[in-house]
Motif scaffolding. Sequence first.
Motif, PDB file in Angstrom:
ATOM      1  N   THR A  28     -16.167 -16.673   1.570  1.00  0.00           N
ATOM      2  CA  THR A  28     -17.047 -16.134   0.538  1.00  0.00           C
ATOM      3  C   THR A  28     -16.244 -15.589  -0.635  1.00  0.00           C
ATOM      4  O   THR A  28     -16.602 -15.783  -1.795  1.00  0.00           O
ATOM      5  N   ARG A  29     -15.125 -14.908  -0.333  1.00  0.00           N
ATOM      6  CA  ARG A  29     -14.294 -14.378  -1.414  1.00  0.00           C
ATOM      7  C   ARG A  29     -13.776 -15.496  -2.301  1.00  0.00           C
ATOM      8  O   ARG A  29     -13.769 -15.383  -3.524  1.00  0.00           O
ATOM      9  N   ALA A  30     -13.352 -16.593  -1.663  1.00  0.00           N
ATOM     10  CA  ALA A  30     -12.841 -17.728  -2.452  1.00  0.00           C
ATOM     11  C   ALA A  30     -13.948 -18.279  -3.342  1.00  0.00           C
ATOM     12  O   ALA A  30     -13.734 -18.530  -4.540  1.00  0.00           O
ATOM     13  N   ALA A  31     -15.141 -18.430  -2.779  1.00  0.00           N
ATOM     14  CA  ALA A  31     -16.249 -18.990  -3.562  1.00  0.00           C
ATOM     15  C   ALA A  31     -16.625 -18.052  -4.699  1.00  0.00           C
ATOM     16  O   ALA A  31     -16.863 -18.496  -5.841  1.00  0.00           O
ATOM     17  N   LEU A  32     -16.678 -16.752  -4.429  1.00  0.00           N
ATOM     18  CA  LEU A  32     -17.069 -15.800  -5.470  1.00  0.00           C
ATOM     19  C   LEU A  32     -16.008 -15.716  -6.560  1.00  0.00           C
ATOM     20  O   LEU A  32     -16.336 -15.587  -7.747  1.00  0.00           O
ATOM     21  N   THR A  33     -14.727 -15.798  -6.177  1.00  0.00           N
ATOM     22  CA  THR A  33     -13.661 -15.758  -7.173  1.00  0.00           C
ATOM     23  C   THR A  33     -13.810 -16.923  -8.145  1.00  0.00           C
ATOM     24  O   THR A  33     -13.761 -16.747  -9.368  1.00  0.00           O
ATOM     25  N   SER A  34     -14.057 -18.099  -7.585  1.00  0.00           N
ATOM     26  CA  SER A  34     -14.199 -19.269  -8.437  1.00  0.00           C
ATOM     27  C   SER A  34     -15.444 -19.146  -9.329  1.00  0.00           C
ATOM     28  O   SER A  34     -15.416 -19.482 -10.516  1.00  0.00           O
ATOM     29  N   ARG A  35     -16.524 -18.603  -8.776  1.00  0.00           N
ATOM     30  CA  ARG A  35     -17.746 -18.419  -9.572  1.00  0.00           C
ATOM     31  C   ARG A  35     -17.522 -17.372 -10.673  1.00  0.00           C
ATOM     32  O   ARG A  35     -17.969 -17.554 -11.812  1.00  0.00           O
ATOM     33  N   ARG A  36     -16.858 -16.294 -10.325  1.00  0.00           N
ATOM     34  CA  ARG A  36     -16.568 -15.273 -11.343  1.00  0.00           C
ATOM     35  C   ARG A  36     -15.762 -15.867 -12.484  1.00  0.00           C
ATOM     36  O   ARG A  36     -16.098 -15.688 -13.670  1.00  0.00           O
ATOM     37  N   ASP A  37     -14.708 -16.605 -12.131  1.00  0.00           N
ATOM     38  CA  ASP A  37     -13.847 -17.155 -13.172  1.00  0.00           C
ATOM     39  C   ASP A  37     -14.600 -18.140 -14.050  1.00  0.00           C
ATOM     40  O   ASP A  37     -14.409 -18.173 -15.272  1.00  0.00           O
ATOM     41  N   SER A  38     -15.489 -18.926 -13.443  1.00  0.00           N
ATOM     42  CA  SER A  38     -16.281 -19.859 -14.246  1.00  0.00           C
ATOM     43  C   SER A  38     -17.192 -19.100 -15.202  1.00  0.00           C
ATOM     44  O   SER A  38     -17.331 -19.459 -16.375  1.00  0.00           O
ATOM     45  N   MET A  39     -17.843 -18.041 -14.704  1.00  0.00           N
ATOM     46  CA  MET A  39     -18.724 -17.287 -15.582  1.00  0.00           C
ATOM     47  C   MET A  39     -17.932 -16.647 -16.720  1.00  0.00           C
ATOM     48  O   MET A  39     -18.361 -16.676 -17.877  1.00  0.00           O
ATOM     49  N   LEU A  40     -16.752 -16.122 -16.406  1.00  0.00           N
ATOM     50  CA  LEU A  40     -15.923 -15.523 -17.455  1.00  0.00           C
ATOM     51  C   LEU A  40     -15.542 -16.567 -18.499  1.00  0.00           C
ATOM     52  O   LEU A  40     -15.528 -16.285 -19.707  1.00  0.00           O
ATOM     53  N   ALA A  41     -15.264 -17.784 -18.049  1.00  0.00           N
ATOM     54  CA  ALA A  41     -14.909 -18.858 -18.990  1.00  0.00           C
ATOM     55  C   ALA A  41     -16.090 -19.180 -19.904  1.00  0.00           C
ATOM     56  O   ALA A  41     -15.923 -19.344 -21.125  1.00  0.00           O
ATOM     57  N   ILE A  42     -17.293 -19.238 -19.318  1.00  0.00           N
ATOM     58  CA  ILE A  42     -18.484 -19.516 -20.142  1.00  0.00           C
ATOM     59  C   ILE A  42     -18.691 -18.388 -21.148  1.00  0.00           C
ATOM     60  O   ILE A  42     -18.970 -18.631 -22.329  1.00  0.00           O
ATOM     61  N   LEU A  43     -18.528 -17.158 -20.692  1.00  0.00           N
ATOM     62  CA  LEU A  43     -18.720 -16.019 -21.595  1.00  0.00           C
ATOM     63  C   LEU A  43     -17.692 -16.060 -22.725  1.00  0.00           C
ATOM     64  O   LEU A  43     -18.037 -15.857 -23.900  1.00  0.00           O
ATOM     65  N   SER A  44     -16.423 -16.333 -22.381  1.00  0.00           N
ATOM     66  CA  SER A  44     -15.385 -16.379 -23.414  1.00  0.00           C
ATOM     67  C   SER A  44     -15.712 -17.422 -24.470  1.00  0.00           C
ATOM     68  O   SER A  44     -15.459 -17.234 -25.658  1.00  0.00           O
ATOM     69  N   LYS A  45     -16.309 -18.503 -24.011  1.00  0.00           N
ATOM     70  CA  LYS A  45     -16.580 -19.607 -24.925  1.00  0.00           C
ATOM     71  C   LYS A  45     -17.795 -19.334 -25.818  1.00  0.00           C
ATOM     72  O   LYS A  45     -17.787 -19.668 -26.999  1.00  0.00           O
ATOM     73  N   HIS A  46     -18.833 -18.718 -25.262  1.00  0.00           N
ATOM     74  CA  HIS A  46     -20.103 -18.652 -25.987  1.00  0.00           C
ATOM     75  C   HIS A  46     -20.568 -17.252 -26.350  1.00  0.00           C
ATOM     76  O   HIS A  46     -21.580 -17.104 -27.038  1.00  0.00           O
ATOM     77  N   TYR A  47     -19.915 -16.215 -25.874  1.00  0.00           N
ATOM     78  CA  TYR A  47     -20.439 -14.854 -26.090  1.00  0.00           C
ATOM     79  C   TYR A  47     -19.475 -13.962 -26.865  1.00  0.00           C
ATOM     80  O   TYR A  47     -19.710 -12.757 -26.961  1.00  0.00           O
ATOM     81  N   GLN A  48     -18.401 -14.539 -27.404  1.00  0.00           N
ATOM     82  CA  GLN A  48     -17.389 -13.700 -28.044  1.00  0.00           C
ATOM     83  C   GLN A  48     -17.977 -12.759 -29.093  1.00  0.00           C
ATOM     84  O   GLN A  48     -17.620 -11.588 -29.149  1.00  0.00           O
ATOM     85  N   GLU A  49     -18.878 -13.266 -29.907  1.00  0.00           N
ATOM     86  CA  GLU A  49     -19.406 -12.404 -30.971  1.00  0.00           C
ATOM     87  C   GLU A  49     -20.686 -11.693 -30.574  1.00  0.00           C
ATOM     88  O   GLU A  49     -21.197 -10.862 -31.310  1.00  0.00           O
ATOM     89  N   LEU A  50     -21.194 -12.078 -29.432  1.00  0.00           N
ATOM     90  CA  LEU A  50     -22.495 -11.523 -29.017  1.00  0.00           C
ATOM     91  C   LEU A  50     -22.368 -10.306 -28.123  1.00  0.00           C
ATOM     92  O   LEU A  50     -23.259  -9.444 -28.118  1.00  0.00           O
ATOM     93  N   ALA A  51     -21.301 -10.246 -27.332  1.00  0.00           N
ATOM     94  CA  ALA A  51     -21.309  -9.249 -26.254  1.00  0.00           C
ATOM     95  C   ALA A  51     -19.895  -8.860 -25.831  1.00  0.00           C
ATOM     96  O   ALA A  51     -18.910  -9.515 -26.211  1.00  0.00           O
ATOM     97  N   GLU A  52     -19.831  -7.773 -25.046  1.00  0.00           N
ATOM     98  CA  GLU A  52     -18.581  -7.311 -24.445  1.00  0.00           C
ATOM     99  C   GLU A  52     -18.764  -7.210 -22.938  1.00  0.00           C
ATOM    100  O   GLU A  52     -19.877  -6.956 -22.459  1.00  0.00           O
TER     101      GLU A  52
END
Lengths: 485, 485
Positions: free
Chosen positions: A382-406
Amino acid sequence: MSDEWSLNPSSPVPLHRQIYDYMKRRIMNGEWPVGTRLPTQRDLAAKFQVNRSTVVYALGELSADGLIAARVGQGTVVANNTWSLLAASPPPDWNRYVTSGLHQPNLQMIQQINRAEANPGFLRLGTGELSPELLPTDQMKQVFSGSMSSRFSLGYSEPKGSLYLREIISAYLQTKGIDASPASILIVSGALQGLQLISLGLLHAGSTIFVENPSYLNSVQVFQSAGMQVHGIPMDRQGIQTESIGRLKRQHNAALLYTIPSFHNPTGVLMPSERRGELLQTCIQERLPVIEDDVYGDLWLDDPPPPPLKAGDRQGLVLYMGSMSKTLGPGLRIGWIVGPEPVMERLADIKMQTDYGSSSLSQHAVAEWLSSGLYEQHLHRTRAALTSRRDSMLAILSKHYQELAEWSIPQGGFYIWLRLVQPVAMRLLFEQALTEGILLNPGAVYDRQDQQHLRLSYAYASLDELERGLLRLAALIRLNSCREF
Amino acid sequence: MSDEWSLNPSSPVPLHRQIYDYMKRRIMNGEWPVGTRLPTQRDLAAKFQVNRSTVVYALGELSADGLIAARVGQGTVVANNTWSLLAASPPPDWNRYVTSGLHQPNLQMIQQINRAEANPGFLRLGTGELSPELLPTDQMKQVFSGSMSSRFSLGYSEPKGSLYLREIISAYLQTKGIDASPASILIVSGALQGLQLISLGLLHAGSTIFVENPSYLNSVQVFQSAGMQVHGIPMDRQGIQTESIGRLKRQHNAALLYTIPSFHNPTGVLMPSERRGELLQTCIQERLPVIEDDVYGDLWLDDPPPPPLKAGDRQGLVLYMGSMSKTLGPGLRIGWIVGPEPVMERLADIKMQTDYGSSSLSQHAVAEWLSSGLYEQHLHRTRAALTSRRDSMLAILSKHYQELAEWSIPQGGFYIWLRLVQPVAMRLLFEQALTEGILLNPGAVYDRQDQQHLRLSYAYASLDELERGLLRLAALIRLNSCREF
């Protein structure tokens, strides 16, 4: 209203007649008693997936029969059924009962979230559960076959829960530095029930509970329904701030402090060791008992969290709560409270009055998972799966939310606490997203005043859904932050 | 206090030292916080199975350490632990919390019964459960293996409970003449939780609930703890008497009537069809909603009972409750309430606030048992076993209780309501029997005024135990009825 019936489009019976028959049957057998409010025409049309004119036709027939009627301020209600016409006196007014109970209903937004969560069609961006694909459903079957089942019983368990399970939990807690005999452990049907037992058994109406601001506790009514106040204490990046606790305690005569030190819900904050020590010392000094909610503690991603507050508690100040809901499966409904033995006995007595104990099937399953090593293996995956999911979400946020959110990078648990840079009409955003099939958890669920945050969860939706949902959400945020309001 | 620790007689460490070490450890890690009351020397000696002098020695050492002290009116209490001596301020006073909660503790006699039931050593003459040997533990494993498990989920279920299970219960209720859609069914963690949801969700403090006198409801505090009154209505051999209900309803402004028409707890009475009709008509006329508790309905021994009240309810007047606890196993913690849909939605919302739903493992198990035919086969076997147990108990009573008591022949369920011909000091009888390892359920548990009845159960103890226990009980009754008191 109903959650299971649907029209049969291939039937020779016209659709409006099918709707009429269905509604008449529900009214005639008392499932929709006199006074029941019907959904609006629009909602009925959406529910049955028909044109509004079809609904209007069916309602017209029911109205002509005298079964339903329009009432000022109430919309359309059930007016009669044949039996109430025949009976000498009108049937009981259930609406009066439904609105007069002691318990407060859930917040409207939370009721909407609960309902949407029961609908598999929604894309859920904030749900605090493991995705069904991460739950070990197949392995669960093994637990009930073969030699593992010798300790299983279908009878009632002891008032504090199965002794076998409590012995195993006692050993499991030892690995976290907590020294607790089985007699100091109470099995509960999930941590929420633990909180309810504490509210019923240890506190009185008018008591004040301190919580982190924001807090999971604001999303449930468990203390509020028992007439208690919940008072938020400010947080920083290390968790709850301890300086003001003493002053506020004297001011509010607080009875308890509730905290989630590891991977806080909703902010994801991990309280470091030093802050834990400060908090415990402050509470010892102020004689302020603590509820330590550690349901996310096993879900660390990078490094294990510092020992729980309970591991440093030599006075019996801390009631420690754990659960299988976030790791093994919420459907098990198994959690535990650890604390002074007289307190556990009081809570066990109330639990016996509430539900006569937790499911023995579930208790057995948890005991076998913990003692066989299956649980630890499952955590690893579960930790491995959640780590990969967290990193993917962070990548999406970095790409699309830079000016929208922190946001911060969570070290464990499920959540990213997204702070919108521009204020947004959050209620509107929630409703718009819902219309598009996207379910959000706005900050106001965890802090009534909040208008600037969303709780995101990388645990539930699939990666594909997360990407799609976050992209659409970004567009909705842009749309709303430009508006005047 | 503790329920798991025991002395090691083969250890080189002296027994008094083992006791000292054990108690010191519990005190030092806060499991027995300052203020905790210790059991009496006699109780400790019995618990550890040592001479009283051994206990006195150990307590003396703890007292010399300053860890425990005698307090007037409280016995011996924990006075300090090293950490509380070191800390600037004393630890929180948990006793104040434990005695100040909203919820009423169970009656003392009921707490004694609960505790004794957790001790496998007692011979239980009145326990309202199937004997472990009658529970289908082995068959339960089958449910989780092989192809039956496809519908199983570890996630949260819908607010009203698993739709799959509610569909199956809907079909099962049809066989009893009850027409209920899945949307009108709420899954609960046993019938007791159903009652608690009703008390929290539909009633207000000061409400009056009518019950049969005596009634199971007097043995639980569910309505009383929420500030409601329970008022008994007299019974005869056909169940609750209906003549006075209207007058009493106006007098007490009663909010609900709770009844067990089939194999009543504790009297075993079966309400015949005609009385059911009278009761339903009376309640319709008085607009008095009914809780129909049908948890024993499937356990008929000679003939099936008449249809439930709910089968004749066309107004949504009756909230119908069923459960698996008396048939398949209390450890499952699965029951259901059937009633008007708006009422079920209100209760479902409160259930979500209470425990987020019932165990998905248990819900799955019940769905598979009901839908596969296993449940009906199990009932068949259970009825045969209960019939034989009932007949054996009746034979023992005929042989040994002719001059002591009167009883009726139950047509189903678990109970014989034994009426003692001579009045007896019931509390004394209960305590004497307990000392001899025999657990009784005196009538006062079901009717505070009662001094003349015992609830016997032929469901729990083995035949051998029943014979031995009833013989000894007859001797105790004879002994006590001769005394002056």
